[in-house]
Enzyme design. Sequence first.
Site, PDB file in Angstrom:
ATOM      1  N   GLU A 291       0.072   0.670   5.739  1.00  0.00           N
ATOM      2  CA  GLU A 291      -0.981   0.806   4.726  1.00  0.00           C
ATOM      3  C   GLU A 291      -2.055  -0.183   5.126  1.00  0.00           C
ATOM      4  O   GLU A 291      -1.803  -1.384   5.261  1.00  0.00           O
ATOM      5  CB  GLU A 291      -0.422   0.513   3.335  1.00  0.00           C
ATOM      6  CG  GLU A 291      -1.364   0.939   2.207  1.00  0.00           C
ATOM      7  CD  GLU A 291      -2.198  -0.202   1.682  1.00  0.00           C
ATOM      8  OE1 GLU A 291      -3.437  -0.151   1.886  1.00  0.00           O
ATOM      9  OE2 GLU A 291      -1.643  -1.127   1.091  1.00  0.00           O
ATOM     10  N   CYS A 325      -6.684  -3.761  -1.449  1.00  0.00           N
ATOM     11  CA  CYS A 325      -7.067  -2.631  -0.595  1.00  0.00           C
ATOM     12  C   CYS A 325      -7.522  -1.457  -1.442  1.00  0.00           C
ATOM     13  O   CYS A 325      -8.175  -0.539  -0.937  1.00  0.00           O
ATOM     14  CB  CYS A 325      -5.925  -2.229   0.337  1.00  0.00           C
ATOM     15  SG  CYS A 325      -4.302  -2.608  -0.238  1.00  0.00           S
TER      16      CYS A 325
END
Length: 539
Positions: A291, A325
């Site tokens: 990720e 994020c």
Amino acid sequence: MFFKVPEPKNEPIFPYAPGTPERDKLQATLKEMYNSQIEIPALIGGKEVFTGNLANCICPHEHQHILGTYHKVGEKEIKMAIDSALAAKREWEEMPYYHRIAIFLKAAELLSTKYRNILNAATMLGQSKNPFQAEIDSACELIDFWRFNPWFAQQIYEQQPPVSPKGEWNSSQYRALEGFIFAITPFNFTSIAGNLPTAPAMMGNTVVWKPAQTAVYSGYYIMKILQEAGLPDGVINFIPGSGAQMGNTVIDSPHLSGIHFTGSTAVFNGIWKRTSENLEHYGIYPRVVGETGGKDFIFAHPSADVKALAVASLRGAFEFQGQKCSAASRLYIPQSIYKEWLGYMDEMMPRMKMGDVQDFSNFINAVIDQSSFNSIKGYIDHAKAASDASILRGGNCDDSKGYFVEPTIIKAENPHYKSMQEEIFGPVLTVYVYEDKDFEDALTLCDTTSPYGLTGAVFAQDRKAVCAATHALRHCAGNFYINDKPTGAVVGQQPFGGARGSGTNDKAGSPLNLYRWISARSIKENFNPPVDFEYPFMK
């Protein structure tokens, strides 16, 4: 004997409101840990390893204050960690799964009670999170990972072939991967630091774990929780140190079976490249799960609830200093509601206090380190000098005591302006105003401007507009929100992950991630095997 994992529920969030006992306890823990210093060794095969190569754990909001020191590993210790993981593997893999996952259920209980304030305080002090941001991360989300993943694991193990003809028994076995897993974790979420090594471990794998150097402090307490929960020596090996030094040594090991990564896209690309160059040396094809970055958006339609849009913009962009994020980093807003939206922002932003985490009235704290501060300031300075962008609000930076960046709004006249496309990872929101009639063209801009595909949100009361945005933006957000901010995914509710330049979309917080850490074997047992080679057609 059959054991059934209790169906999990999400851990309740403590509000830490004034006068509550949980607030008093957390503040007392903060004070105690702030006034103490600890020495953090590497933990290899269950043993404390002191290398003598020391680095400091500091408070980002008070960067001269040292919370502790940690011992950085070198090549010798990295190889020790690999050997330890390999040595522990057989016994761990062969342990019945219900005994393995019981360890993590106990860890969840320990974190929910005895260690809640300790891990929250470590995250607040070492990563500069306010009490709410720490609570939803280092307490609730990590507890949820340790309760939901065992439940998901049991669901996987229970999946068996639906048909076994008369005289046969077909079954599926879910094996751990051969070799070891390399977990590389970020600074911004303590829960991710706890999940990346433990999710593969639950499925019978052993792990070499490299924490971010700016989150060794909280990472060490995670290891202490796991040890107290009964994790056998060598199952997870904690090795703080330089990623540049460590990465190649681990990735070049012929025993590497998987990489569980959260971090920057550039680093992940380098890992993938190095792994691909080593394919002929590995015993198996390593599973690479990552990720990475994001350039997350909020897209507003003229029918949007403007006040709700403003609150989502502020929280989505500025909570934890934009160091998520999933943080809202770009906003597409129609001309007709732009001034009203800015009015709400002007009313709220002056009320966002910034400072030390021990002052619970602060909404904003510090960014993680000097490098991050310099990078974010560079984007702000670029906008100040740009001809096609300007600073609407904020824009001040001060690193004299802590790494403080004022929440900043940039207005871009050019939809492809630098801060509309590039990940900043700081409290900076860039706004592009489009003409109401250009709704569909603006959707295309949103879809094509950034290389990422992590999170995004649409705000609209018009259901046709919601439908159009959901369809047009289907590939640019692995987590998509309707009339909500694009942050705050909850384990078991919104499995998290994105595609494009944002990673492999293996959805942490769901069975999809756990599938990556197993290798299935199909078993057929014949109770009445043939004793003649001839088939009927041969008669």
